[in-house]
Design a protein around this motif. Structure first.
Motif, PDB file in Angstrom:
ATOM      1  N   UNK A 256       0.788  -1.221   0.000  1.00 37.78           N
ATOM      2  CA  UNK A 256       0.000   0.000   0.000  1.00 37.78           C
ATOM      3  C   UNK A 256       0.821   1.272   0.000  1.00 37.78           C
ATOM      4  N   UNK A 257       2.002   1.256   0.595  1.00 43.25           N
ATOM      5  CA  UNK A 257       2.848   2.452   0.606  1.00 43.25           C
ATOM      6  C   UNK A 257       3.298   2.806  -0.809  1.00 43.25           C
ATOM      7  N   UNK A 258       3.687   1.776  -1.574  1.00 41.52           N
ATOM      8  CA  UNK A 258       4.099   2.010  -2.963  1.00 41.52           C
ATOM      9  C   UNK A 258       2.927   2.529  -3.793  1.00 41.52           C
TER      10      UNK A 258
ATOM     11  N   UNK B  25      -5.275  10.291  -0.143  1.00 37.72           N
ATOM     12  CA  UNK B  25      -5.146   8.901   0.284  1.00 37.72           C
ATOM     13  C   UNK B  25      -5.262   8.788   1.794  1.00 37.72           C
ATOM     14  N   UNK B  26      -6.069   7.821   2.239  1.00 34.44           N
ATOM     15  CA  UNK B  26      -6.097   7.429   3.646  1.00 34.44           C
ATOM     16  C   UNK B  26      -5.591   5.997   3.718  1.00 34.44           C
ATOM     17  N   UNK B  27      -4.554   5.765   4.511  1.00 34.27           N
ATOM     18  CA  UNK B  27      -3.972   4.435   4.640  1.00 34.27           C
ATOM     19  C   UNK B  27      -4.680   3.647   5.739  1.00 34.27           C
TER      20      UNK B  27
ATOM     21  N   UNK C 275       5.829   2.955   9.876  1.00 33.55           N
ATOM     22  CA  UNK C 275       4.944   2.861   8.712  1.00 33.55           C
ATOM     23  C   UNK C 275       4.063   4.104   8.599  1.00 33.55           C
ATOM     24  N   UNK C 276       3.555   4.550   9.737  1.00 32.76           N
ATOM     25  CA  UNK C 276       2.689   5.736   9.718  1.00 32.76           C
ATOM     26  C   UNK C 276       3.468   6.951   9.227  1.00 32.76           C
ATOM     27  N   UNK C 277       4.665   7.126   9.760  1.00 31.94           N
ATOM     28  CA  UNK C 277       5.471   8.288   9.373  1.00 31.94           C
ATOM     29  C   UNK C 277       5.851   8.208   7.899  1.00 31.94           C
ATOM     30  N   UNK C 278       6.280   7.022   7.440  1.00 31.32           N
ATOM     31  CA  UNK C 278       6.641   6.861   6.029  1.00 31.32           C
ATOM     32  C   UNK C 278       5.448   7.166   5.131  1.00 31.32           C
TER      33      UNK C 278
ATOM     34  N   UNK D 275      -2.798  11.460   3.265  1.00 27.73           N
ATOM     35  CA  UNK D 275      -3.474  12.516   4.016  1.00 27.73           C
ATOM     36  C   UNK D 275      -3.839  12.100   5.436  1.00 27.73           C
ATOM     37  N   UNK D 276      -4.017  10.801   5.659  1.00 31.14           N
ATOM     38  CA  UNK D 276      -4.398  10.335   6.984  1.00 31.14           C
ATOM     39  C   UNK D 276      -4.036   8.865   7.103  1.00 31.14           C
ATOM     40  N   UNK D 277      -4.144   8.351   8.321  1.00 30.38           N
ATOM     41  CA  UNK D 277      -3.700   7.004   8.630  1.00 30.38           C
ATOM     42  C   UNK D 277      -4.634   6.433   9.675  1.00 30.38           C
TER      43      UNK D 277
END
Length: 238
Positions: A63-65, A78-80, A89-92, A99-101
């Motif tokens: 999902x990060x990619x 994007x909201x992860x 992971x949150x910081x990356x 935009x949010x996590x």
């Protein structure tokens, strides 16, 4: 924007993806589910979206990619979503432009509020979504979805639990309509009723003690025999 916001929902777990898509549809969004990054990329070639919900941990491209691609190539908010609690992971993810996590498990109502907030910040909220973020006023009470607060008569704050707040918000947003117990459970707790389940009734009783002028003779939250509950007051949005 005009029309209902279109949400690209990318998650490899059907047990999350399918119920969440159904919930988002009820909440007025147009969700398009995708089981992985490859399908999400395919969908992006022919469809327009206003926001993407992306699971971090997926087989294949993670999902990060995908989030990096969505932000850089499509300028898409994007909201992860992730079950991981690792701050790295949150910081990356946020450094990549998300935009949010939101961590799993999550409350769908909270996720909906996060989606609306991101859409407003991105300037992609529809008139209906902007209206949904407005204060709800009824019987000298002020309910704020943004602040998650209830101001009582005379301007004094009324303390509500998270469940009581969600219940009152659901009824106020649907003022004049009967909302069944099953729907209230689904909308506020994301679960279905079990036999002899009285959790909604108990919560309504507690809520009445906090918001009704006379809890013994409720005039705001009415019981509809065989149906559920209804907000009887006129609700104004400001």
């Amino acid at each position: 924007m005009t029309g209902s916001p279109r949400i690209l929902l990318v998650d490899d777990e059907p047990s999350i993806r399918e119920p969440l898509a159904a919930f988002l549809k009820v909440e007025g969004f147009v969700p398009t589910p995708a089981p992985d990054a490859a399908e999400a990329r395919r969908l992006l070639t022919g469809e327009r979206f206003d926001l993407a919900l992306v699971d971090v941990m997926m087989p294949g491209e993670d999902g990060l990619s995908l989030a990096k691609h969505l932000v850089a190539e499509h300028d898409l908010p994007v909201i992860l979503l992730t079950a991981k609690t690792d701050d790295i992971d949150r910081i990356v993810g946020l450094e990549l432009g998300a935009d949010d996590y939101v961590g799993k498990p999550f409350n769908p109502r909270e996720l909906t509020a996060r989606i609306k907030a991101v859409l407003r910040r991105a300037g992609r909220a529809s008139g209906a979504e902007e209206e949904a973020g407005a204060e709800l006023r009824f019987d000298d009470l002020v309910l704020s979805p943004e602040e998650m607060t209830l101001t009582g008569r005379g301007g004094k704050a009324i303390e509500l639990t998270g469940g009581e707040f969600r219940l009152l918000l659901v009824l106020a947003e649907r003022a004049g309509r009967v909302v069944s117990r099953d729907d209230l459970l689904e909308l506020t707790q994301n679960r279905t009723a079990q036999i002899f389940d009285r959790s909604v009734d108990n919560q309504i009783s507690r809520l009445r003690r906090k918001v009704e002028r006379d809890p013994g003779k409720p005039s705001l939250i009415k019981t509809v025999r065989g149906g559920g509950y209804s907000m009887a007051a006129k609700v104004e949005r400001r």
